[in-house]
Design an enzyme around this catalytic site. Structure first.
Site, PDB file in Angstrom:
ATOM      1  N   GLY A   1     -18.420 -12.311 -17.556  1.00 34.48           N
ATOM      2  CA  GLY A   1     -19.278 -11.945 -17.268  1.00 34.48           C
ATOM      3  C   GLY A   1     -20.406 -12.700 -16.140  1.00 34.48           C
ATOM      4  CB  SER A   2     -20.438 -16.248 -15.358  1.00 37.79           C
ATOM      5  OG  SER A   2     -19.475 -16.312 -14.709  1.00 37.79           O
ATOM      6  CG  ASN A   3     -19.054 -13.958 -10.182  1.00 35.70           C
ATOM      7  OD1 ASN A   3     -19.563 -14.222  -9.538  1.00 35.70           O
ATOM      8  ND2 ASN A   3     -18.258 -14.442 -10.783  1.00 35.70           N
TER       9      ASN A   3
ATOM     10  CG  MET B   1      -8.869 -10.352 -14.663  1.00 33.46           C
ATOM     11  SD  MET B   1      -9.011 -10.490 -13.172  1.00 33.46           S
ATOM     12  CE  MET B   1      -9.274 -12.129 -13.524  1.00 33.46           C
ATOM     13  NE  ARG B   2      -7.513  -2.039 -16.932  1.00 31.48           N
ATOM     14  CZ  ARG B   2      -6.593  -1.509 -18.027  1.00 31.48           C
ATOM     15  NH1 ARG B   2      -6.291  -1.401 -17.764  1.00 31.48           N
ATOM     16  NH2 ARG B   2      -6.838  -2.258 -18.638  1.00 31.48           N
TER      17      ARG B   2
ATOM     18  CE  LYS C   1      -3.862   1.072 -12.709  1.00 33.54           C
ATOM     19  NZ  LYS C   1      -3.404  -0.068 -11.762  1.00 33.54           N
TER      20      LYS C   1
ATOM     21  CG  ASN D   1     -12.308  -7.878  -6.329  1.00 33.94           C
ATOM     22  OD1 ASN D   1     -12.513  -8.252  -7.806  1.00 33.94           O
ATOM     23  ND2 ASN D   1     -10.944  -8.627  -5.984  1.00 33.94           N
TER      24      ASN D   1
ATOM     25  CG  HIS E   1      -9.399 -13.184  -4.814  1.00 32.50           C
ATOM     26  ND1 HIS E   1      -8.974 -13.456  -6.157  1.00 32.50           N
ATOM     27  CD2 HIS E   1      -9.028 -14.213  -4.546  1.00 32.50           C
ATOM     28  CE1 HIS E   1      -7.649 -13.826  -6.388  1.00 32.50           C
ATOM     29  NE2 HIS E   1      -7.766 -14.351  -5.626  1.00 32.50           N
TER      30      HIS E   1
HETATM   31  C1  GAR Z   1     -13.901 -15.017 -11.309  1.00 31.80           C
HETATM   32  O1  GAR Z   1     -13.722 -16.555 -11.372  1.00 31.80           O
HETATM   33  C2  GAR Z   1     -13.818 -14.062 -10.551  1.00 31.80           C
HETATM   34  O2  GAR Z   1     -13.152 -14.320  -8.982  1.00 31.80           O
HETATM   35  C3  GAR Z   1     -12.033 -14.059 -10.864  1.00 31.80           C
HETATM   36  O3  GAR Z   1     -12.096 -14.271 -12.401  1.00 31.80           O
HETATM   37  C4  GAR Z   1     -13.740 -14.597 -12.317  1.00 31.80           C
HETATM   38  C5  GAR Z   1     -14.739 -13.659 -13.624  1.00 31.80           C
HETATM   39  O4  GAR Z   1     -15.450 -14.310 -14.254  1.00 31.80           O
HETATM   40  N1  GAR Z   1     -11.773 -12.870 -10.582  1.00 31.80           N
HETATM   41  C6  GAR Z   1     -10.679 -12.345  -9.657  1.00 31.80           C
HETATM   42  O5  GAR Z   1      -9.737 -13.793  -9.990  1.00 31.80           O
HETATM   43  C7  GAR Z   1      -9.788 -11.405  -9.780  1.00 31.80           C
HETATM   44  N2  GAR Z   1      -8.480 -11.567  -9.386  1.00 31.80           N
HETATM   45  P1  GAR Z   1     -16.365 -13.961 -14.811  1.00 31.80           P
HETATM   46  O6  GAR Z   1     -16.068 -12.915 -15.861  1.00 31.80           O
HETATM   47  O7  GAR Z   1     -17.490 -16.030 -15.217  1.00 31.80           O
HETATM   48  O8  GAR Z   1     -17.834 -13.112 -13.594  1.00 31.80           O
END
Ligand code: GAR
Length: 213
Positions: free
Chosen positions: A23-25, A101-102, A76, A118, A120
Site C-alpha cells: 500500500g505504499s502507492n 494483484m487481481r 469472478k 493502473n 506498473h
Molecule cells: C507497485 O510497485 C506496483 O507498481 C506493482 O505492485 C507494487 C505495489 O506496491 N504492481 C504491479 O506489479 C501490477 N502488475 P505498493 O503496495 O507498495 O503500492
C-alpha cells in the site's frame, strides 16, 4: 468524464484505490491528494486480502476500507458484481489500481470504461506481469521505469497515460532498484491522475491517450 469521444475534466471525482499488499502507492496518493496535487477525493480503499499492510495505512490515514473476499464467491463475475454494487453505493467515479494483484474481467472493465488506471513497475510493453522489477533487473536493462495506463480488457496493455524512466546503475541490487522504482511511482501516479482529472483527452485507435485541450 461524460461523453463518448472526449473525456474529462472531472474535478470532483470520488476515487477508490484498490490494493492487495503493502500500500505504499495508496499512502502516497492519499497524501498527495490532501496536498491538492490532484483534484477529487480518495473516498475508499478496496482490498482483496485481509492481511494487507495497506489496511493499516488506511486506518492511520482515516480512509474507509472495503474488504470483499474473492474466495467467498462462486466465480469472478459474482465477486465483481458485489464490488460494482458497493462502488455504486460509494458513488465512485475513478478507480486507481495500486498493487492490486487481481485481473479484472471484461465485465468489470466495461462498467468503468476508461475510468480505471493502473500503475506498473516497468516501461510497458516491456516486462508485463507480477514480477516486473525483478524481471527487468535480471534481464540486465540499463534503463527501466514505471507506467500509468488505462485499464482495458487486456493485461498490462491499456493506453499509456504517463511513463517515467530511471537508470539502473552498476551499484544497484534488486532492493535498491525497487526503492528507486517506488519513489518514482509515488510521483508519477499522482501526476497521471492529475492529467486524467483536469484535462480533456481521448483515446485514439483504442491505443493512444491524447490530450485535446
Ligand atoms: C507497485 O510497485 C506496483 O507498481 C506493482 O505492485 C507494487 C505495489 O506496491 N504492481 C504491479 O506489479 C501490477 N502488475 P505498493 O503496495 O507498495 O503500492
Amino acid at each position: 468524464m461524460a461523453g463518448k469521444g472526449n473525456t474529462g475534466p472531472l474535478k470532483d471525482a470520488r476515487i477508490a484505490v484498490f490494493c492487495s499488499g503493502n500500500g505504499s502507492n495508496f499512502e502516497a496518493l492519499v497524501k498527495k491528494n490532501r496536498r491538492l496535487a490532484f483534484p477529487g477525493r480518495i473516498v475508499l480503499m478496496v482490498v482483496d486480502n485481509p492481511g494487507a499492510y495497506a489496511i493499516e495505512r488506511a486506518r492511520r490515514l482515516g480512509v474507509p476500507v472495503l474488504y470483499v473476499d474473492p474466495l467467498a464467491y462462486e466465480n469472478k463475475q459474482e465477486y465483481e458484481k458485489t464490488l460494482y454494487k458497493e462502488l455504486r453505493l460509494w458513488k465512485v467515479d475513478l478507480i486507481l489500481l495500486a498493487g492490486f494483484m487481481r485481473i479484472l474481467s471484461p465485465f468489470f472493465v466495461r462498467k468503468y470504461k476508461n475510468r480505471i488506471l493502473n500503475i506498473h513497475p516497468s516501461l510497458l510493453p516491456s516486462f508485463k506481469g507480477a514480477s516486473a522489477i525483478r524481471d527487468a533487473f535480471e534481464y540486465g536493462v540499463k534503463v527501466t521505469g514505471v507506467t500509468v495506463h488505462i485499464v482495458n480488457e487486456g493485461v498490462d496493455e491499456g493506453p499509456i497515460v504517463l511513463q517515467g524512466a530511471l537508470k539502473v546503475s552498476e551499484d544497484d541490487d534488486l532492493m535498491s532498484l525497487e526503492a528507486k522504482i517506488h519513489r518514482l511511482e509515488h510521483r508519477i501516479y499522482a501526476e497521471a491522475v492529475n492529467l486524467v482529472l483536469t484535462r480533456s483527452w481521448k483515446i485514439v485507435k483504442g491505443r493512444k491517450f491524447v490530450l485535446c485541450d
